[in-house]
Design a protein around this motif. Structure first.
Motif, PDB file in Angstrom:
ATOM      1  N   GLN A 157      79.737   4.492 122.721  1.00 48.06           N
ATOM      2  CA  GLN A 157      80.774   4.546 121.702  1.00 48.06           C
ATOM      3  C   GLN A 157      82.013   5.255 122.205  1.00 48.06           C
ATOM      4  OE1 GLN A 157      79.231   6.044 118.041  1.00 48.06           O
ATOM      5  NE2 GLN A 157      77.379   4.834 118.179  1.00 48.06           N
ATOM      6  N   GLY A 158      81.971   5.677 123.463  1.00 47.72           N
ATOM      7  CA  GLY A 158      83.146   6.290 124.055  1.00 47.72           C
ATOM      8  C   GLY A 158      83.463   7.649 123.456  1.00 47.72           C
ATOM      9  N   THR A 196      89.549   9.228 123.046  1.00 49.06           N
ATOM     10  CA  THR A 196      89.789   8.390 124.221  1.00 49.06           C
ATOM     11  C   THR A 196      89.229   7.014 123.913  1.00 49.06           C
ATOM     12  OG1 THR A 196      87.743   9.251 125.075  1.00 49.06           O
ATOM     13  CG2 THR A 196      89.756  10.196 125.971  1.00 49.06           C
ATOM     14  N   LEU A 197      89.967   6.006 124.266  1.00 45.72           N
ATOM     15  CA  LEU A 197      89.536   4.662 123.920  1.00 45.72           C
ATOM     16  C   LEU A 197      88.457   4.184 124.884  1.00 45.72           C
ATOM     17  CD1 LEU A 197      92.867   2.931 122.955  1.00 45.72           C
ATOM     18  CD2 LEU A 197      91.170   3.999 121.501  1.00 45.72           C
ATOM     19  N   PRO A 198      87.425   3.600 124.354  1.00 47.03           N
ATOM     20  CA  PRO A 198      86.364   3.079 125.228  1.00 47.03           C
ATOM     21  C   PRO A 198      86.800   1.765 125.875  1.00 47.03           C
ATOM     22  CG  PRO A 198      85.874   2.597 122.949  1.00 47.03           C
ATOM     23  CD  PRO A 198      87.168   3.357 122.946  1.00 47.03           C
ATOM     24  N   VAL A 199      86.008   1.317 126.792  1.00 43.66           N
ATOM     25  CA  VAL A 199      86.244   0.001 127.393  1.00 43.66           C
ATOM     26  C   VAL A 199      86.250  -1.011 126.238  1.00 43.66           C
ATOM     27  CG1 VAL A 199      85.360  -1.662 129.069  1.00 43.66           C
ATOM     28  CG2 VAL A 199      84.833   0.775 129.320  1.00 43.66           C
ATOM     29  N   PRO A 200      87.236  -1.874 126.198  1.00 46.35           N
ATOM     30  CA  PRO A 200      87.235  -2.844 125.090  1.00 46.35           C
ATOM     31  C   PRO A 200      85.910  -3.590 125.037  1.00 46.35           C
ATOM     32  CG  PRO A 200      89.255  -3.004 126.343  1.00 46.35           C
ATOM     33  CD  PRO A 200      88.378  -2.047 127.068  1.00 46.35           C
ATOM     34  N   PRO A 201      85.220  -3.513 123.914  1.00 46.08           N
ATOM     35  CA  PRO A 201      83.863  -4.057 123.853  1.00 46.08           C
ATOM     36  C   PRO A 201      83.809  -5.573 123.919  1.00 46.08           C
ATOM     37  CG  PRO A 201      84.532  -3.178 121.740  1.00 46.08           C
ATOM     38  CD  PRO A 201      85.644  -2.881 122.685  1.00 46.08           C
ATOM     39  N   ALA A 231      83.895  -1.010 116.823  1.00 41.49           N
ATOM     40  CA  ALA A 231      82.936  -1.823 117.574  1.00 41.49           C
ATOM     41  C   ALA A 231      81.468  -1.429 117.382  1.00 41.49           C
ATOM     42  CB  ALA A 231      83.296  -1.838 119.051  1.00 41.49           C
ATOM     43  N   ILE A 275      93.121  -0.373 119.226  1.00 38.41           N
ATOM     44  CA  ILE A 275      92.683   0.862 118.574  1.00 38.41           C
ATOM     45  C   ILE A 275      91.606   0.608 117.518  1.00 38.41           C
ATOM     46  CG2 ILE A 275      93.413   2.765 117.067  1.00 38.41           C
ATOM     47  CD1 ILE A 275      96.077   2.710 118.643  1.00 38.41           C
ATOM     48  N   MET A 329      93.084  12.440 118.827  1.00 41.79           N
ATOM     49  CA  MET A 329      93.081  11.019 119.201  1.00 41.79           C
ATOM     50  C   MET A 329      91.932  10.802 120.173  1.00 41.79           C
ATOM     51  SD  MET A 329      94.848   8.331 118.532  1.00 41.79           S
ATOM     52  CE  MET A 329      95.070   6.675 119.119  1.00 41.79           C
ATOM     53  N   LEU A 380      89.820  -2.166 116.575  1.00 39.28           N
ATOM     54  CA  LEU A 380      88.618  -2.910 116.966  1.00 39.28           C
ATOM     55  C   LEU A 380      87.671  -2.078 117.845  1.00 39.28           C
ATOM     56  CD1 LEU A 380      87.583  -5.726 116.278  1.00 39.28           C
ATOM     57  CD2 LEU A 380      88.489  -6.543 118.450  1.00 39.28           C
ATOM     58  N   PRO A 381      88.193  -1.422 118.909  1.00 40.43           N
ATOM     59  CA  PRO A 381      87.284  -0.620 119.732  1.00 40.43           C
ATOM     60  C   PRO A 381      86.594   0.477 118.942  1.00 40.43           C
ATOM     61  CG  PRO A 381      89.355  -0.952 120.870  1.00 40.43           C
ATOM     62  CD  PRO A 381      89.553  -1.475 119.479  1.00 40.43           C
ATOM     63  N   LEU A 382      87.315   1.081 117.991  1.00 42.25           N
ATOM     64  CA  LEU A 382      86.700   2.169 117.233  1.00 42.25           C
ATOM     65  C   LEU A 382      85.658   1.649 116.248  1.00 42.25           C
ATOM     66  CD1 LEU A 382      89.783   4.464 116.572  1.00 42.25           C
ATOM     67  CD2 LEU A 382      87.795   4.955 118.003  1.00 42.25           C
TER      68      LEU A 382
END
Lengths: 274, 273
Positions: free
Chosen positions: B271-272, A8-13, B194, B188, A6, B190-192
């Motif tokens: 892209q995190g 790590t989620l980035p800062v919401p773009p 992005a 989940i 899984m 949308l951020p991926l």
């Protein structure tokens, strides 16, 4: 149990997007407004003259902004036919004006306000030093397309020159010149620029362009006059459009163009009386 | 080390010599016109006047204004659409999917004529709209329409690929853990997706800013209303080369800026990962 792989989620773009847009929006929200405005569709050849006419008209009518759009009369006409909204149309020939009159897109009767004629424009120290040179094989000539007023006038002049034996150009002169056509242009300004930029050897344009060239200090070109008997008198009609948003203001602009002062301004830019 | 003969060298590593040759030619072919433009623009004395002139600023403002609006529409409507395209296997969705790319292959001029036939004064829909006082053709709205028409596929296509790259498993797992579908999408999926969406947005934006053919046909060339930067360049070319050069350099600078921004946004750090 932890989920494998899984990320790590980035800062919401979405937040980044906002920051991204902000400076643009600030730049944009500076649109001016207020006051009356008049939109004038005019033939390309009127660019110099109408720019000055509009400036004087604006000075005399505080709060009024005149928006000028120049282009080949055929393009202006088709824009109006397809729904472009404006107040005034000034055409370089009656063909395109009459088409709008027939389509009920003009209010009132068009009035001729100026006239023009044609001249040969050529590169100095180039291959074209006399009218006859236009027909020389290999010479590159630029003309406006035949649906453009200046293009139609040009073909008429070439016809006149071919028909009258006193010019000694021969019957096939028109065809020979057209065979040298390097580019068909959508308006007189772009034909003029092609010669100035040295892309072609010569072109046929309005006489009024000579003054524009002088004004711009263009030095690499020269003009060859066309005999008066073979030349044309290109009359320019002007009319208020049926869908004018400001009909009274449009009327007073047309009146100004037709007034002595308007005519003086036009004369200064090389136009003659109709 | 033995010197190989060129033919053997090409045979062993075609990307080497041929690739470098191609690279040099390519860079020259693209680079020379760009440099020529910059040199000619730098030679003129009134460059700054032309850049800060009324025509240039009016056109620039209009270009930015219209493209921001069309990109907002494209993102707002294109994102859910792209998600549908990525997740659904229904026949009609597949058909729509292939139609989305039509504007990519359609000449923009044709798009302009087609829109005129639809929304013009006597158009299929336009005549009805005119009768209730809504004018589209030859207005700023027409500029936005033209930009959306030609540029939206770039965003939708890229966003769709972005959503497809997000494994359905992530969404399923989140939902089995009790997260609502909408929240799953925003937290989940949308951020991926992005980075791909930003790339799509960047390309679509560039395409919208450079829009010429459809705009010319459908919106005309009215100063302050429909004359965007590319149209202003065409008009300037008819009067003075100097003006056209100045405007061209402005658009060139904008394009380079957008390219840099795109590189930055799609950089792995963003892209995190």
């Amino acid at each position: 149990m932890p989920i494998p792989n899984m990320p790590t989620l980035p800062v919401p773009p979405l937040k980044q997007t906002k920051v991204f847009f902000l400076p643009l929006l600030v730049l944009i929200v500076s649109c001016g407004g207020g006051g009356e405005s008049l939109r004038v569709f005019a033939a390309s050849s009127l660019r110099g003259a109408f720019t000055e006419v509009a400036k004087v008209f604006e000075a005399e009518n505080p709060g009024v902004a005149v928006k000028l759009d120049f282009g080949g009369s055929q393009r202006m006409r088709s824009q109006i036919e397809f729904g472009a909204r404006g107040d005034i149309f000034a055409s370089a020939d009656s063909v395109h004006m009459d088409a709008l009159v027939a389509a009920d897109l003009v209010s009132g009767t068009p009035v001729d306000f100026a006239s023009n004629s044609l001249v040969v424009l050529a590169m100095s120290q180039g291959r074209v030093n006399a009218i006859a040179d236009l027909a020389e094989p290999g010479v590159k000539v630029v003309l406006a397309n035949s649906n453009v007023p200046v293009g139609a006038y040009t073909r008429k002049v070439l016809e006149n020159l071919s028909q009258d034996p006193t010019y000694g150009l021969g019957r096939s002169f028109k065809d020979d010149v057209l065979a040298n056509l390097a580019s068909g242009e959508p308006n007189v300004n772009s034909a003029f620029q092609k010669v100035v930029l040295g892309v072609v050897d010569a072109g046929i344009v309005y006489e009024t362009e000579t003054l524009l060239a002088l004004e711009a200090g263009t030095r690499n070109i020269h003009f060859i006059p066309i005999p008066t008997a073979a030349n044309v008198k290109a009359n320019y009609p002007i009319a208020v459009l049926a869908e004018a948003a400001e009909p009274e203001l449009a009327d007073s602009f047309v009146e100004f163009v037709l007034s002595d002062r308007g005519r003086t301004l036009l004369r200064r830019h090389g136009f003659r009386s109709p | 080390m033995a010197v190989m003969n060129p033919v053997t060298q090409i045979r062993n590593n075609p990307a080497g010599i041929l690739g470098s040759g191609g690279a040099v030619l390519f860079v020259l072919f693209i680079g020379i016109p760009v440099i020529a433009l910059l040199i000619r623009a730098a030679q003129q004395s009134n460059f700054l006047d032309a850049v800060t002139g009324d025509t240039a600023l009016t056109a620039l403002r209009l270009s930015l204004f219209t493209s921001v609006i069309s990109m907002a529409v494209v993102v707002l409507l294109g994102t859910p659409f792209a998600y549908l395209l990525a997740r659904s296997d229904r026949l009609w969705v597949r058909v729509v999917d292939s139609l989305v790319e039509l504007p990519l292959v359609l000449p923009p001029v044709v798009a302009g004529v087609a829109m005129l036939m639809a929304f013009g004064r006597n158009g299929l829909i336009g005549s009805g709209l005119e009768s209730i006082g809504l004018h589209i053709s030859f207005t700023t709205t027409a500029v936005v329409f033209a930009q959306i028409f030609v540029a939206s596929p770039f965003f939708v296509r890229s966003a769709k690929l972005g959503f497809q790259s997000v494994a359905k498993d992530y969404e399923d797992v989140a939902q089995t853990l009790g997260v609502s579908p909408l929240r799953t999408f925003f937290r989940i999926t949308l951020p991926l997706a992005a980075p791909a969406m930003f790339t799509g947005l960047g390309v679509a934006w560039a395409r919208a800013l450079s829009e010429f053919g459809a705009t010319m046909m459908f919106a005309g060339n009215l100063t302050g209303e429909t004359q965007t930067m590319p149209l202003a360049i065409m008009s300037a070319m008819e009067t003075s080369l100097d003006g056209a050069l100045a405007l061209s350099v402005m658009l060139l600078a904008g394009s380079v800026l957008l390219l840099a921004l795109l590189g930055l946004l799609t950089h792995p750090r963003w892209q995190g990962r």
